[in-house]
Design a protein around this motif. Sequence first.
Motif, PDB file in Angstrom:
ATOM      1  N   GLY A 532      13.516  11.574 -10.607  1.00  0.00           N
ATOM      2  CA  GLY A 532      13.883  10.908  -9.540  1.00  0.00           C
ATOM      3  C   GLY A 532      14.654  11.138  -8.483  1.00  0.00           C
ATOM      4  O   GLY A 532      14.310  10.720  -7.576  1.00  0.00           O
ATOM      5  N   ASP A 533      15.103  11.888  -8.809  1.00  0.00           N
ATOM      6  CA  ASP A 533      15.840  12.563  -8.382  1.00  0.00           C
ATOM      7  C   ASP A 533      15.791  14.430  -7.796  1.00  0.00           C
ATOM      8  O   ASP A 533      17.047  14.424  -7.187  1.00  0.00           O
ATOM      9  N   GLY A 534      14.512  14.418  -7.734  1.00  0.00           N
ATOM     10  CA  GLY A 534      14.400  16.263  -7.987  1.00  0.00           C
ATOM     11  C   GLY A 534      14.607  17.297  -9.194  1.00  0.00           C
ATOM     12  O   GLY A 534      14.816  18.050  -9.531  1.00  0.00           O
ATOM     13  N   SER A 535      15.808  16.359 -10.214  1.00  0.00           N
ATOM     14  CA  SER A 535      15.455  16.561 -11.790  1.00  0.00           C
ATOM     15  C   SER A 535      14.681  16.289 -12.693  1.00  0.00           C
ATOM     16  O   SER A 535      14.126  15.861 -12.723  1.00  0.00           O
ATOM     17  N   GLY A 536      14.434  17.253 -13.247  1.00  0.00           N
ATOM     18  CA  GLY A 536      13.790  16.533 -14.760  1.00  0.00           C
ATOM     19  C   GLY A 536      14.164  17.270 -15.846  1.00  0.00           C
ATOM     20  O   GLY A 536      15.268  18.285 -16.548  1.00  0.00           O
ATOM     21  N   SER A 537      13.175  17.175 -16.931  1.00  0.00           N
ATOM     22  CA  SER A 537      13.292  17.547 -18.234  1.00  0.00           C
ATOM     23  C   SER A 537      12.197  17.983 -19.211  1.00  0.00           C
ATOM     24  O   SER A 537      11.463  18.030 -19.123  1.00  0.00           O
ATOM     25  N   SER A 538      12.205  18.479 -19.766  1.00  0.00           N
ATOM     26  CA  SER A 538      11.148  19.513 -20.833  1.00  0.00           C
ATOM     27  C   SER A 538      11.530  19.291 -22.035  1.00  0.00           C
ATOM     28  O   SER A 538      10.568  19.753 -23.200  1.00  0.00           O
ATOM     29  N   VAL A 560      10.500   6.881 -12.441  1.00  0.00           N
ATOM     30  CA  VAL A 560      11.472   7.878 -13.320  1.00  0.00           C
ATOM     31  C   VAL A 560       9.726   7.850 -14.092  1.00  0.00           C
ATOM     32  O   VAL A 560       9.008   6.980 -14.240  1.00  0.00           O
ATOM     33  N   SER A 561       9.225   9.067 -14.488  1.00  0.00           N
ATOM     34  CA  SER A 561       7.943   9.729 -14.908  1.00  0.00           C
ATOM     35  C   SER A 561       7.829  10.139 -16.660  1.00  0.00           C
ATOM     36  O   SER A 561       8.928  11.758 -16.680  1.00  0.00           O
ATOM     37  N   THR A 573       0.940   9.427 -18.452  1.00  0.00           N
ATOM     38  CA  THR A 573       2.172   9.314 -17.885  1.00  0.00           C
ATOM     39  C   THR A 573       2.497   7.923 -17.750  1.00  0.00           C
ATOM     40  O   THR A 573       1.596   6.991 -18.076  1.00  0.00           O
ATOM     41  N   SER A 574       3.263   7.845 -18.039  1.00  0.00           N
ATOM     42  CA  SER A 574       4.455   6.560 -17.555  1.00  0.00           C
ATOM     43  C   SER A 574       5.710   6.189 -16.875  1.00  0.00           C
ATOM     44  O   SER A 574       6.114   7.472 -16.717  1.00  0.00           O
ATOM     45  N   VAL A 575       5.402   5.769 -15.708  1.00  0.00           N
ATOM     46  CA  VAL A 575       6.574   5.155 -14.452  1.00  0.00           C
ATOM     47  C   VAL A 575       7.638   3.732 -14.997  1.00  0.00           C
ATOM     48  O   VAL A 575       6.291   2.876 -14.705  1.00  0.00           O
TER      49      VAL A 575
END
Length: 675
Positions: A532-538, A560-561, A573-575
Motif C-alpha cells: 500500500g505504500d508502493g512497495s511489495g514482496s514475493s 495491503v493485498s 486475493t485477500s485485502v
Amino acid sequence: MPRKLLLLSLVLFLIFAKGSSQSCTALGQNPGTAFPVCGTSTFQQDIVPNCGGRNVPTPGCNNAAYQDLNPFWYKFTCFQTGTLGFVIVPIDQGDDYDWQLFDITGHSPDEVYTDPRLVVACNWSGNFGNTGASSGGTSLVNCAGPAYPTFSSMPTVIKGHDYILLISHFTTFKPGDAGYSLSFGDGTSVITDPEPPAMLSARSSCAGETIYVKLNKEMKCNTLASNGSDFSISPPLANVKSATGIGCSSGFDLDSVVIDLDKPLPPGNYSLVAKNGGDGNTLLDNCSNGIPDLDSIPFVVYAIQPTPMDSLSAVLCAPDVLQLVFRNPMDCNSIAKDGSDFVVKGTQPVAVAGAYGVNCTNGLSSIIAVKLSKPIQTAGAFTLSLQTGSDGTTLLDECAQETPPATLSFTTADTVSANFNYRVGLGCVFDTLFYSYSDKNQVNQWNWTFDLNGTSTTENSYFLFNDYGSKHIQLACSNGVCTDTAAVDIALDNELLARFKVAPSPELCPEDGAIFTDSSIGKILSWHWIFGDGSGSSMENPPLKMYPPSDTRDGRIYPVSLIVKNDLGCYDTSVADMKVLYNCYIAVPSGFTPNGDGLNDYLYPLNAYKADGLEFKVYNRWGQLVFQTRDWTRKWDGKINGEPQAAGTYVWMLSYTHHDTGKHYSLKGITVLIR
C-alpha cells in the motif's frame, strides 16, 4: 410423602424389581397379546394382577434395570404424524405407575425386551399420582428418582408405524392392587383408524359348507356372535350356524372369520350379508364403529372340480424362488418336498431344488413356492410345468381334487451393475465431474446423487461443484426389474483461499513495524504482496515492514493485498487495511464537551493501544463512581443511566501495564465536563 419414605420406596423398588419374576398369563399382560386401543376413548383397567419382572432396556437412564412389574401392554398404529399425548390416572392416587413407549414397526413385539433402539419415550420417575406425556413435559426420558417429573414431553409418532405402550405398576408395600384409566389427547397425531370397517373378501370351501371372510382391519373379538347371527346368506339356501374369529383364542382382535353353515350351498353366486346379531350389533372395530347393517360382499361356490395352476406371482430380479398362486387352498402335504412336481425349461438350464406351501394353516395354503437350485441372473423366457411328482400325484386341493398338469410362462431380466466411469476436471471457480454409464442390460433408469449438492437422472452428463472437500457420488440404476447401487468418494482438494495475519495488530504505532504472515489455503506456488505504500514482496512471509509516521492525527490507511497462485494457475486475493497511528501516547483529556457536535464528546484514555489489563474509573466531586470500564474504547458520555451529569470537575483513575515494557502504571487526574 416424606423424603425419607420416598427414598426408601425407591430402594425397595430396585430390590423388589430384581427379585420379582412371575409369568403373566392374562391377555394384555404380554407384548404379543397387547390391548388394541382407540385414540378417542378411555381405557379402564380396574385390577392389576401381580406378575412380571422382566428387564426392559431404557437408554438414557445409565443402564438401570427397569422392569415390567404387574404390566399391561397397549398397541396402536399411527395414521397421521404428530405428537402423542396421554394420561394414566391411578384409581388410588398413592399408587406409582411407570410407562415406556416402543416403535415396533417391522419387529416382533417381544423384541422390546432386547432391542433398545425401539424405545421412543418413557417415565420411570418413581413418584405417585398421574403420569403420562403432555405439552408440559421437558424430556422424553425420565428415570427413577424424586427429582424426575411424572409427565414426560410428548413424543412424535410417525404415520404408518406401529407402537406398543407398557404400563408398569409399582407401589412399594402393595404391588398389584387398584388399576387406572388410560386416555389419549393433547397431541397432534392421529392413532384412530379413519377407515370405516368393512368385509374385504369372502370365499367358500370346496364343499360349500364353510365361508372364509377377510375383514379390512382388526375388529373386536367380543363383538362377534358365536352363533353366527352377525351374518346371513343371500339367496338363503343355507343358514349360518356358527362363527369363529381367527386369533381370538390368544388376543383381543380379529381380521378373519370362519362361518359354518347348516348345509352345503349348491354351486352358484351368493352374497354374505352383515347384520345386527343377537348381541345387538355387527362386528365393531376398536373404536366401536360397526360394519354397516346389511352390508354385503359376493362370493362364489364352485362345482367340485380340480383347482387349476393358473398364475405366477411377479418374477423378481435374479429369482431363486417362483411363487404359484391358486384360486383355492392346496393341501400342503400333497407337495413333493423334492420339487419333483415341477420342471422349468427355457433359455438356459434351470433345476428345481424343492417346493413347499407358504404359511400353511390347517395344512392348507393358496401359495406354493418352487425353489430353484440357483438364481436366474440373465434375461430369458421360461416355462414352469406341473407334472406327476415322486409322491405319485401332481397337487391336491382342499377337496382332494388333483390339479391337472399345466404350464405357465415367465420371463426374467438381466441383473445389472451400477459401476460407472467418471473423471474430475479441477477448475478455479467450479470443479466438473464428468460421469457416464456403460453397462447396458436394458438399464433405463439412472438416479445420480452428488453428495449433498444435487441429483440427476441423465445417463451420461456432467455436474459442477462450487465447493470443496470429500464428495460422495452414488448411482442407483434399474432396468425395471433389477436394480443396483454403486458409489465412490472423490476428493476435491483444489481449494484456493488467500488470507494473511498481521502482527502486532492492524493498527500500527509509529515506532513499530508490521509482520505479515501468510495463512492461505491451497497448493500455492507463488505469493505477491502489495503493502500500500508502493512497495511489495514475493516471499511467502515477508520480513518486518516499517511504515512512515502518519502526518495526520487521524492516522493513515494503507491497503495491503496478498495475491496467491496455485498449481492450476488459479489466483485469489485477500485485502486488509493497515492503519498507521499518529501516536500511541496514552493520555486522558483534561476536559470534554458531550454536546453531540462530534468534537470532544467523550471521556476515555486516548491511544491506549498498548495498555494491557487496563482499568479506567471516573468519580464525581462527592467521591461517587460514575463510570468504570476495562475496555479503553468504551467511552463515558457524561451520563448515568441516561441522565446527563452536571458540569464541573471529575476525578479519573487509570491503571494499566505497558505491552512493550511490562511496566505498570497507576495514574490519577482531573477532567472538566463542560456544558
